[in-house]
Scaffold this active site. Sequence first.
Site, PDB file in Angstrom:
ATOM      1  N   ALA A  21      85.518  41.283  -8.189  1.00 49.62           N
ATOM      2  CA  ALA A  21      86.831  41.869  -8.486  1.00 49.62           C
ATOM      3  C   ALA A  21      87.985  41.023  -7.970  1.00 49.62           C
ATOM      4  CB  ALA A  21      86.904  43.280  -7.908  1.00 49.62           C
ATOM      5  N   ARG A  32      96.269  32.308 -16.409  1.00 52.40           N
ATOM      6  CA  ARG A  32      97.244  32.792 -17.386  1.00 52.40           C
ATOM      7  C   ARG A  32      98.665  32.352 -17.026  1.00 52.40           C
ATOM      8  NH1 ARG A  32      94.058  37.671 -16.598  1.00 52.40           N
ATOM      9  NH2 ARG A  32      92.671  38.021 -18.382  1.00 52.40           N
ATOM     10  N   GLU A  43      80.765  30.852  -5.766  1.00 50.94           N
ATOM     11  CA  GLU A  43      80.141  32.173  -5.599  1.00 50.94           C
ATOM     12  C   GLU A  43      78.721  32.010  -5.067  1.00 50.94           C
ATOM     13  OE1 GLU A  43      78.671  35.814  -5.354  1.00 50.94           O
ATOM     14  OE2 GLU A  43      80.813  35.420  -5.692  1.00 50.94           O
ATOM     15  N   SER A  49      80.765  37.562 -11.998  1.00 46.16           N
ATOM     16  CA  SER A  49      81.587  38.653 -12.524  1.00 46.16           C
ATOM     17  C   SER A  49      80.666  39.740 -13.051  1.00 46.16           C
ATOM     18  CB  SER A  49      82.506  38.138 -13.643  1.00 46.16           C
ATOM     19  OG  SER A  49      83.289  39.186 -14.168  1.00 46.16           O
ATOM     20  N   CYS A  53      80.158  48.472  -9.216  1.00 48.13           N
ATOM     21  CA  CYS A  53      80.220  49.934  -9.111  1.00 48.13           C
ATOM     22  C   CYS A  53      79.223  50.617 -10.043  1.00 48.13           C
ATOM     23  CB  CYS A  53      81.640  50.416  -9.412  1.00 48.13           C
ATOM     24  SG  CYS A  53      82.874  49.841  -8.220  1.00 48.13           S
ATOM     25  N   ALA A 307      87.222  48.695  -5.405  1.00 45.15           N
ATOM     26  CA  ALA A 307      87.349  47.695  -6.469  1.00 45.15           C
ATOM     27  C   ALA A 307      88.765  47.639  -7.037  1.00 45.15           C
ATOM     28  CB  ALA A 307      86.347  47.995  -7.579  1.00 45.15           C
ATOM     29  N   ASN A 311      91.082  44.197  -7.206  1.00 52.40           N
ATOM     30  CA  ASN A 311      91.679  43.639  -8.421  1.00 52.40           C
ATOM     31  C   ASN A 311      93.191  43.452  -8.251  1.00 52.40           C
ATOM     32  OD1 ASN A 311      89.779  43.271 -10.789  1.00 52.40           O
ATOM     33  ND2 ASN A 311      89.150  45.289 -10.074  1.00 52.40           N
ATOM     34  N   TYR A 432     100.198  70.377 -21.053  1.00 51.97           N
ATOM     35  CA  TYR A 432      99.481  71.649 -21.084  1.00 51.97           C
ATOM     36  C   TYR A 432      99.106  72.030 -22.498  1.00 51.97           C
ATOM     37  CZ  TYR A 432      98.713  76.615 -21.602  1.00 51.97           C
ATOM     38  OH  TYR A 432      98.186  77.820 -21.972  1.00 51.97           O
TER      39      TYR A 432
END
Length: 570
Positions: A21, A32, A43, A49, A53, A307, A311, A432
């Site tokens: 995460a 980006r 890693e 990735s 959870c 998590a 993030n 509602y």
Amino acid sequence: MLPHHSSPRAPRVTVVIGGVAGGMSAATRLRRLDEEREIIVVERSSAVSFANCGLPYHVSGVIAERDALSLQTPERLADRFRLDVRVRHEAIAIDREARTVAVRSLASGVVDTLHYDELVLAPGAAPRRPRDVATGAPLHTLRTLDDLDRIMDRLDDAPAGDAVVIGGGYIGLEMADNLARRGLATTLVQRGGQVLGSLDEEMAAPVADHLVAHGVALRLGRTVDHVAADHVRLDDGTRLAADLVVAAMGVVPETGLAAAAGLAIGPSGGIVVDRSHRTSDPAIFAVGDAVEQRDAVDGGPRLVPLAGLANRHGRAAADAIAGRAASARPALGTAIIDVAGLTVASVGWTERTARDRGRAVRVIHSHPLSHAGYYPGASPMSLKLVVDAASDLILGAQAVGTDGVDKRIDVLATAMGAGMTASSLAELELAYAPQFGQAKDPVNQLGYVAENLATGIDRVVQWHELDAVLEEGAVLLDVRAEAQLAEGSIPGARWLPVERLRETHTEFAGRRVVVQCRVGQGAHTAARLLASLGHDVVNLDGGFLTWRDGMRARELATGEASDRDRAAAA
């Protein structure tokens, strides 16, 4: 003279240690924002990735395909984000002065040195383990896909055996539930007298009972002294057969690499960061479960291994690296879990935490339906609100039920984040229709009660305060309808329906009166009536249902019900 041509500037290099995460959010967000930067992700496990959870739900087959848990591969990340992802590589040392990281390949043992301009640490947290474990004992933890594969291999060898789960937190309950669904005889061993420390005891008791009703035996107030090849031994000498043992005893931040590099470690044990997630070295950032965070209630240091926060941290760190304004908000600790079809959620502080820290609090329990009772399918839930007595600010909330629990806790978490008072919940305009909620939504109802308490219209006593109040001479009136008495009664209560109070109230003149109904609403009507007639009256907050859950919590904590629980799960 020849014209001067400047050499092209080398792109900046960001190294991210740890995926999942926090690390992957940092890496992909940074890409980006900056196409030219070189981004390397290191890693230790075989997957960078994945949906950690979701791991317990593959054990039972709820998530049937293992591949569904793998979100991105190094190859896809390279193609889409131009990331250099190196799985099964471990960062072993940081040279802050040289701005390098030593990285060892777990396959070959070769150590490489990576230069960085910025370093992002996302090492996560390591699961705690029992101290005394025999060689060959079937002890497992569950944090990675590699862990899951080892558990599944073990289950293939013992498809219908005995399982012991150590720890009654989120992972422990999820594993116990899913192992029982798979058909294993499952026992959960918990050190404390309740499951889920994020709840107060009266809110946790129905969760424990629900788990037992779905086939999990509970051993509360017990610890594991030894894990052998075919059993575990508890601190009272009891032996539990075990073909599989899962340690879900909580986690410890993985701060070894950071500490060895001289980065500041906070009092909670996490890496110290500022609001941009910079560590004590401005070139090094840290995100996720290893990071010390600011508590949203009092600003103090805390660990929140969730998590959603990881993030958010990764995104904030990437923004700061790219030169954008980034300021992480304090952590509320909003969490939710499914326990055999029962939804349990919480945010902020428990009543226990608030009182332990010296806060004067008002506490509100309610037991509303998920939507309008006349529309088919409405289900009950239990809500609890913890309110600062001086400021009326919300300190925390808890919810247990089935339908509608998630949206109520999210509304309350949003209200906390916005700094709303408990009384102002009454003014929220929430969606509602009878199949979705009530015209007076359960969140609005909490606001109505909070306003009554804040303005002195209503006064309450908590379930754990009732005995002391009665010992001082108060009279307890049960104002429920006669049909509701079949659920049980509080010892010493006098049954007197609301409709008869006007004609009988002089019988207890001069004595303090505690009124109780099933959930607190009818007792509020009774309390207002008696107050207008001159009586000193208080309402039993949450009514009979909250009192019953509190008494059950005490049974569980003292072990009085352990034999019955084991029999129910057998």
